[in-house]
Write an enzyme that holds these catalytic residues in place. Structure first.
Site, short mmCIF file in Angstrom:
data_model
loop_
_atom_site.label_atom_id
_atom_site.label_comp_id
_atom_site.label_asym_id
_atom_site.label_seq_id
_atom_site.Cartn_x
_atom_site.Cartn_y
_atom_site.Cartn_z
N GLU A 172 -45.23 9.80 -38.33
CA GLU A 172 -44.58 9.94 -39.64
C GLU A 172 -45.51 10.39 -40.74
O GLU A 172 -45.15 11.25 -41.55
CB GLU A 172 -43.91 8.61 -40.02
CG GLU A 172 -42.67 8.27 -39.23
CD GLU A 172 -42.95 7.65 -37.88
OE1 GLU A 172 -41.99 7.38 -37.14
OE2 GLU A 172 -44.14 7.44 -37.55
N HIS A 177 -34.94 -2.78 -38.15
CA HIS A 177 -34.20 -1.52 -38.32
C HIS A 177 -33.04 -1.66 -39.29
O HIS A 177 -32.10 -0.86 -39.24
CB HIS A 177 -33.65 -1.04 -36.98
CG HIS A 177 -34.64 -0.25 -36.16
ND1 HIS A 177 -35.31 0.84 -36.64
CD2 HIS A 177 -35.06 -0.41 -34.88
CE1 HIS A 177 -36.10 1.34 -35.69
NE2 HIS A 177 -35.97 0.58 -34.63
#
Length: 664
Positions: free
Chosen positions: A399, A468
């Site tokens: 990322e 999440h």
């Protein structure tokens, strides 16, 4: 800047090399003196001992090539051709500095010389360099990006992420590791299991070599080979230049971690002493030549100091300048066609991406699994086959690396869309978002902008458990230099991306996971959407319900329930969390005199708290009752459905809270 076509040690060239190194050394000696006089403040990292690297490599580059440096970048800037006057003025913090006084010693920027700045974050410039090179590759330019960093950076994830991307995508980057043996105060052997750094690059299949960083001729020869290889093949090259810094890590450093005799031993084989002695011994120069070089450097330094002393301080009134670029006029609503179609939120985002790429060949999308897989939430399914692998670009699971590459590509003129699969993964890219994307315009005095869009899924409700199910958009709304959007309708999902891609600044778009399957009607003539204003989704006179994103439809349902009980609620969809639309919020409050804020972020330090504070500051006299807020419970989001539902605001809770506020 003249480009040296081939190695040649004639008198002119050797004098250029020696002059370059002496000029850097004497400039920095003066900076150290000015630091003790408190004319220069903050951190001051000097290049003393490493001058051969910048002097040997940078003149081999073309004017169109780009440079990314570290916080020890004065030498790089001077060799590149950034005027010494503006470099010194920047050290002073004066408005005439190369970064307008906004960057200081660690953040020298200069658009005229393609100098993309020093970087105070160790390893932080590596992904940026990868992105600049990616832009060259995608635009078909014959450019090389040179990226300078210290050996301490090789322990950072961004080092490995960028080298992998550079090799994977054949990016024309010259990686230059200035290995001075110490990452601040930690010797290389104490921090790295593998101390032959070039081997790390070689493990990625990158051509790499060791260079004697104290020998300016060896450095130049290696640079010629490397740059020639990059231009011929488009592949990256890695140079490990072994050198030594004679001074402390910074002027704050007492240097207690290395023995004095070690420093003196290295000084004896320093690049200036070594090259100058060799030239004199072989009769290539004379003492008079050295005296002239030193006198010329001293005169230039004196001029730079006088320029800086006479420079001006930026007015306090300009404090907020260069946080954002020149703001574009927001689009007017498109003329309705009278024909509407029903689409899902997912399809609206997909259409937005496709339309953007058809309108502008600078636009491309990259992220994890966006191509062959079709996206974690199937938003980009089929787009790679339709638009090609170059523009729908699958990335490694890195990322920070690919987000930083997007920043670099944007700074070089592209219009990237970076997809971070979920908001929790964005924390791995937070350094690049916060320290580079949000600050580059400010630190460079407006020289470089970052017209980048970052999309990510956010929110809870799908039983994905604690790691999440975050709603962190309020965190990002805290950061100056960013714009933060939370489209909740299909029209906004489609139209906000259009406007965001035309914005001069980094824009973050948060797509709530509970919206992807939701359908809505959209006009066939729908176009770009304003990204500065909130929207009133339901008019009312009794209470203002303020929310955004995935909570919008829960709030709309609650408003309908409340209407049955005689409470007329106005619903504000914030849509834009930064900048917040205070005018719409306070205007609504003036009508309803009551406010409840519904926010899926945690209550402590929440966006709801910020909105509540603004209401108290700007609209207190409108209130008939205290502002209330309904946020997620202060627990990691649970996995079991009944606990997950209990943790985040739901329609019955909203109804009950409003009734309590209204005394019903």
């Amino acid at each position: 800047m003249s480009v040296i076509d081939k190695p040649r040690l004639d008198e002119t060239h050797v004098l250029e090399l020696l002059s370059s190194m002496i000029r850097i050394r004497r400039f920095e000696d003066k900076c150290a003196e000015l630091y003790t006089q408190q004319k220069i403040r903050g951190f001051l990292h000097l290049y003393d001992g490493e001058e051969a690297i910048a002097s040997g490599i940078i003149p081999v580059l073309n004017e169109e090539d780009r440079i990314v440096a570290t916080y020890r970048e004065h030498g790089h800037a001077l060799v590149r051709g950034v005027p010494m006057t503006t470099v010194m003025a920047e050290m002073y913090g004066k408005a005439e500095g190369c970064s307008g006084g906004r960057g200081g010693s660690m953040h020298l920027f200069d658009r005229d010389t393609n100098f993309y700045g020093g970087n105070a974050i160790v390893g932080g410039g590596l992904p940026l360099a990868g992105g600049l090179a990616l832009a060259d590759r995608m635009q078909g330019n014959d450019g090389v990006t040179a990226c300078f960093f210290g050996e301490g950076a090789v322990a950072e994830g961004e080092f490995h992420e960028t080298l992998n991307l550079a090799r994977l995508w054949s990016l024309p980057v010259l990686f230059v590791c200035e290995n001075n043996g110490y990452a601040m105060g930690t010797a290389l052997a104490r921090s790295e299991a593998e101390t032959d750094i070039h081997r790390k690059a070689a493990s990625y299949g990158i051509q790499s070599e060791i260079v004697d960083g104290m020998d300016v001729v060896a450095v130049e020869a290696a640079a010629r080979r490397a740059v020639g290889h990059i231009r011929e093949t488009g592949e990256p090259v890695f140079l490990e230049c072994r050198t030594y810094r004679f001074r402390a890590h910074s002027m704050f450093d007492a240097q207690l971690y290395r023995p004095k005799d070690e420093v003196e031993e290295w000084r004896g084989k320093g690049p200036i002493v070594r090259f100058q002695g060799w030239l004199l011994e072989n009769g290539l120069i004379h003492r008079d030549d050295i005296a002239k070089i030193e006198a010329d450097a001293d005169a230039e330094i004196a001029e730079a100091v006088a320029f800086s002393e006479a420079g001006t301080w930026e007015p306090v009134e300009d404090l907020e300048k260069h946080v954002l670029g020149d703001q574009q006029q927001q689009p007017a609503p498109a003329e309705p066609s009278g024909e509407t179609v029903e689409i899902t939120y997912r399809e609206a985002v997909k259409q937005a991406i496709r339309d953007a790429m058809q309108r502008d060949d600078r636009v491309f999308l990259m992220g994890e699994d966006v191509g062959a897989y079709g996206g974690c939430y199937a938003v980009t399914k089929g787009l790679m086959e339709e638009l090609g692998e170059d523009r729908i670009r699958d990335t490694p699971l890195s990322e920070s690396g690919f987000t930083g590459a997007g920043i670099g590509a944007a700074a070089a003129g592209m219009r990237p869309i970076v997809e971070l699969m979920t908001v929790n993964f964005s924390l791995l890219a937070l350094d690049q978002i916060l320290n580079t994307a949000a600050t580059m315009r400010h630190m460079s005095g407006g020289a470089f902008g970052v017209p980048l869009v970052i999309r990510m899924a956010t929110g809870a409700g799908k039983q994905l458990a604690a790691q999440h199910s975050h709603s962190l958009e309020g965190w990002y709304a805290h950061i100056p230099g960013l714009k933060v959007l939370t489209p909740a309708t299909v029209e906004d999902a489609r139209g906000m991306l259009w406007t965001a891609l035309e914005d001069p600044d980094p824009v973050l778009i948060f797509e709530n996971v509970m919206l992807y399957n939701r359908t809505g009607m959209i006009d066939t003539n729908a176009g770009p959407v304003d990204i500065c204003k909130a929207a009133i989704r339901r008019s009312g006179k009794d209470i203002s319900l303020i929310t955004y994103g995935g909570s919008l439809y829960k709030v709309m349902d609650a408003a309908e329930e409340l209407a049955k009980e005689g409470i007329d609620a106005e619903v504000i969809d914030l849509r834009v969390l930064r900048p917040l639309d205070d005018e719409t919020i306070i205007g609504s409050l003036a009508r309803t005199r009551h406010a409840l804020i519904i926010d899926e972020g945690w209550r402590s330090g929440s966006l709801a708290a910020e909105i509540s504070a603004r209401i108290m500051e700007q609209g207190f006299w409108h209130l008939d009752a205290p502002v209330d807020r309904l946020c997620s419970a202060e627990v990691p989001i649970p996995y079991p459905k009944h606990l997950e539902d209990a943790a985040i605001p739901q329609t019955p809770q909203i109804v009950a809270r409003v009734k309590a506020m209204m005394g019903r």
